[in-house]
Design an enzyme around this catalytic site. Structure first.
Site, PDB file in Angstrom:
ATOM      1  N   ASP A  69       0.980  -1.112   0.140  1.00  0.00           N
ATOM      2  CA  ASP A  69      -0.170   0.020   0.024  1.00  0.00           C
ATOM      3  C   ASP A  69       0.978   1.176   0.145  1.00  0.00           C
ATOM      4  OD1 ASP A  69      -1.728   2.149   0.440  1.00  0.00           O
ATOM      5  OD2 ASP A  69      -2.592   1.279   2.166  1.00  0.00           O
ATOM      6  N   SER A 148       1.150  13.653 -14.675  1.00  0.00           N
ATOM      7  CA  SER A 148       0.227  13.783 -15.662  1.00  0.00           C
ATOM      8  C   SER A 148       0.026  14.989 -16.339  1.00  0.00           C
ATOM      9  CB  SER A 148      -1.112  13.674 -14.826  1.00  0.00           C
ATOM     10  OG  SER A 148      -2.273  13.919 -15.533  1.00  0.00           O
ATOM     11  N   TYR A 161      -6.751  16.381  -8.447  1.00  0.00           N
ATOM     12  CA  TYR A 161      -5.727  15.382  -9.091  1.00  0.00           C
ATOM     13  C   TYR A 161      -4.534  16.297  -9.637  1.00  0.00           C
ATOM     14  CZ  TYR A 161      -3.883  12.200 -12.299  1.00  0.00           C
ATOM     15  OH  TYR A 161      -3.419  11.193 -13.080  1.00  0.00           O
ATOM     16  N   LYS A 165      -0.175  15.961  -8.919  1.00  0.00           N
ATOM     17  CA  LYS A 165       0.690  15.505 -10.123  1.00  0.00           C
ATOM     18  C   LYS A 165       1.721  16.712 -10.357  1.00  0.00           C
ATOM     19  CE  LYS A 165      -0.658  11.367 -10.933  1.00  0.00           C
ATOM     20  NZ  LYS A 165       0.244  10.294 -10.676  1.00  0.00           N
TER      21      LYS A 165
HETATM   22  N1  LIG Z   1      -4.433   6.394 -17.835  1.00  0.00           N
HETATM   23  C1  LIG Z   1      -4.166   7.667 -17.948  1.00  0.00           C
HETATM   24  O1  LIG Z   1      -4.940   8.426 -18.864  1.00  0.00           O
HETATM   25  C2  LIG Z   1      -3.393   8.495 -16.917  1.00  0.00           C
HETATM   26  C3  LIG Z   1      -2.887   9.773 -17.521  1.00  0.00           C
HETATM   27  C4  LIG Z   1      -2.004  10.553 -16.644  1.00  0.00           C
HETATM   28  C5  LIG Z   1      -1.431   9.956 -15.664  1.00  0.00           C
HETATM   29  N2  LIG Z   1      -1.633   8.684 -15.300  1.00  0.00           N
HETATM   30  C6  LIG Z   1      -1.094   8.037 -14.089  1.00  0.00           C
HETATM   31  O2  LIG Z   1      -0.565   7.074 -14.399  1.00  0.00           O
HETATM   32  C7  LIG Z   1      -0.318   6.082 -13.170  1.00  0.00           C
HETATM   33  C8  LIG Z   1      -0.982   4.634 -13.555  1.00  0.00           C
HETATM   34  O3  LIG Z   1      -1.935   4.719 -13.884  1.00  0.00           O
HETATM   35  P1  LIG Z   1      -2.742   3.532 -14.884  1.00  0.00           P
HETATM   36  O4  LIG Z   1      -3.426   4.498 -16.058  1.00  0.00           O
HETATM   37  O5  LIG Z   1      -2.016   2.691 -15.275  1.00  0.00           O
HETATM   38  O6  LIG Z   1      -4.136   3.243 -14.093  1.00  0.00           O
HETATM   39  P2  LIG Z   1      -4.259   1.750 -13.216  1.00  0.00           P
HETATM   40  O7  LIG Z   1      -5.635   2.024 -12.683  1.00  0.00           O
HETATM   41  O8  LIG Z   1      -4.591   0.928 -14.662  1.00  0.00           O
HETATM   42  O9  LIG Z   1      -2.992   1.226 -12.603  1.00  0.00           O
HETATM   43  C9  LIG Z   1      -2.947   1.832 -11.488  1.00  0.00           C
HETATM   44  C10 LIG Z   1      -2.316   0.728 -10.332  1.00  0.00           C
HETATM   45  O10 LIG Z   1      -1.940   1.514  -8.907  1.00  0.00           O
HETATM   46  C11 LIG Z   1      -2.472   0.562  -8.216  1.00  0.00           C
HETATM   47  N3  LIG Z   1      -2.750   1.114  -6.845  1.00  0.00           N
HETATM   48  C12 LIG Z   1      -3.811   1.999  -6.281  1.00  0.00           C
HETATM   49  N4  LIG Z   1      -3.683   2.529  -5.402  1.00  0.00           N
HETATM   50  C13 LIG Z   1      -2.670   1.920  -4.646  1.00  0.00           C
HETATM   51  C14 LIG Z   1      -2.044   1.738  -3.293  1.00  0.00           C
HETATM   52  N5  LIG Z   1      -2.452   2.694  -2.350  1.00  0.00           N
HETATM   53  N6  LIG Z   1      -1.133   1.273  -3.217  1.00  0.00           N
HETATM   54  C15 LIG Z   1      -0.499   0.346  -4.337  1.00  0.00           C
HETATM   55  N7  LIG Z   1      -0.897   0.333  -5.327  1.00  0.00           N
HETATM   56  C16 LIG Z   1      -2.068   0.997  -5.652  1.00  0.00           C
HETATM   57  C17 LIG Z   1      -3.852  -0.150  -8.675  1.00  0.00           C
HETATM   58  O11 LIG Z   1      -4.243  -1.342  -7.895  1.00  0.00           O
HETATM   59  C18 LIG Z   1      -3.374  -0.283  -9.942  1.00  0.00           C
HETATM   60  O12 LIG Z   1      -2.556  -1.488 -10.415  1.00  0.00           O
HETATM   61  C19 LIG Z   1      -1.085   6.747 -12.133  1.00  0.00           C
HETATM   62  O13 LIG Z   1      -0.331   7.476 -11.405  1.00  0.00           O
HETATM   63  C20 LIG Z   1      -2.072   7.680 -13.161  1.00  0.00           C
HETATM   64  O14 LIG Z   1      -2.205   8.922 -12.248  1.00  0.00           O
HETATM   65  C21 LIG Z   1      -2.813   7.905 -16.021  1.00  0.00           C
END
Ligand SMILES: NC(=O)c1ccc[n+]([C@@H]2O[C@H](COP(=O)([O-])OP(=O)(O)OC[C@H]3O[C@@H](n4cnc5c(N)ncnc54)[C@H](O)[C@@H]3O)[C@@H](O)[C@H]2O)c1
Length: 267
Positions: A69, A148, A161, A165
């Site tokens: 976590d 982000s 959010y 970021k």
């Molecule tokens: N998908 C997008 O459009 C996007 C855009 C910009 C930034 N991001 C960033 O990319 C990163 C990854 O996101 P993603 O798109 O792969 O999303 P995702 O939901 O597919 O993956 C996120 C992962 O983080 C894990 N997670 C969440 N809370 C947690 C905690 N407390 N402890 C440990 N693990 C935890 C989840 O279980 C999941 O496996 C994030 O930081 C997100 O803010 C995503």
């Protein structure tokens, strides 16, 4: 191996990554493993993380995972320490885990704000601190934090959010100035609209099922903003990750890489 292939060869390197159960973390674990790195992964979704490790080890890769976590400093420390004790090094730290949040400032509760700060920001701080504890004595290392595209342009519902970021971006740039003399590079990635579980709420119903019309709308929205005409895949971000930790980026630190299809994020 040609000189160019050598630049992207991570053989012998140990990469600690959070968020490996899904999306960008999972794709980055695969990408770095394909480049030769040993993966030490963490996620709050333990079975999802294990599935990623199984995929990697069923090929020729090496990966171990554990439940983490990221809001708990002890969990993050334990993950990074495992890399050192089990594999003897911490070459790469990817602070990837994060959650979305879409609410107007007027409607964001204290609980939501505290949770976002803990998962999206404090976790990255903990991860950076844990990594440099090992990387400074080692005299080398690469840290990549996931920020982000939301940091570039203010847009309704993205304040909380975006604040987390933007702080990640500032931490990245500042830490880069502090640890460069130890041979450690620190960069961030600011992805655009990427198709992962994170963005699923945009194209699913209340039960989490994909609604084809909504998905088409999402693609259109992304395509309208991005000169490359599409939403991104997790692998598009993983490629940026590989570049930043590779020797191809040997003179790159304190930077925010933007895999976003060319969008300048005018939401
Ligand atoms: N998908 C997008 O459009 C996007 C855009 C910009 C930034 N991001 C960033 O990319 C990163 C990854 O996101 P993603 O798109 O792969 O999303 P995702 O939901 O597919 O993956 C996120 C992962 O983080 C894990 N997670 C969440 N809370 C947690 C905690 N407390 N402890 C440990 N693990 C935890 C989840 O279980 C999941 O496996 C994030 O930081 C997100 O803010 C995503």
């Amino acid at each position: 191996m040609t000189r160019v292939q050598e630049l992207f060869d991570l053989s012998g390197q140990v990469a600690v990554l959070t968020g490996v159960a899904s999306g960008i973390g999972k794709a980055s674990a695969h990408m770095l493993s394909d480049a030769g790195a040993t993966i030490v992964g963490g996620d709050i979704d333990e079975s999802g993380a294990q599935a990623t490790a199984d995929e990697i080890t069923s090929g020729s890769g090496t990966a171990v995972v554990q439940r983490v976590d990221v809001t708990k400093r002890a969990d993050v420390d334990a993950l990074v320490d495992r890399a050192q004790t089990e594999f003897g090094r911490v070459d790469i730290m990817g602070n990837i885990a994060g959650i979305p949040h879409n609410k107007m400032v007027a409607d964001c509760t204290d609980e939501e704000f505290e949770r976002l700060l803990a998962i999206n920001l404090k976790s990255v701080f903990y991860g950076c601190q844990a990594a440099i504890r090992h990387m400074i004595p080692q005299g080398s290392g690469n840290i990549v934090n996931i920020s982000s595209g939301a940091i570039d342009t203010p847009a309704p519902t993205l304040a909380c959010y975006g604040m987390t970021k933007a702080a990640v971006a500032m931490l990245t740039k500042t830490l880069a100035t502090e640890v460069g003399r130890h041979g450690i590079r620190v960069n961030a990635i600011a992805p655009g609209m990427i198709l992962t579980n994170f963005s699923r709420h945009n194209f699913t119903d209340a039960d989490g099922n994909v609604v084809p019309e909504k998905l088409e709308q999402y693609h259109k929205r992304a395509g309208a903003m991005a000169p490359l005409g599409r939403a991104g895949e997790a692998e598009d971000v993983a490629r940026s990750f590989l570049y930043l930790v590779s020797e191809a980026a040997a003179f790159v630190t304190g930077q925010i890489e933007r895999p976003n299809g060319g969008v300048s994020m005018p939401w």
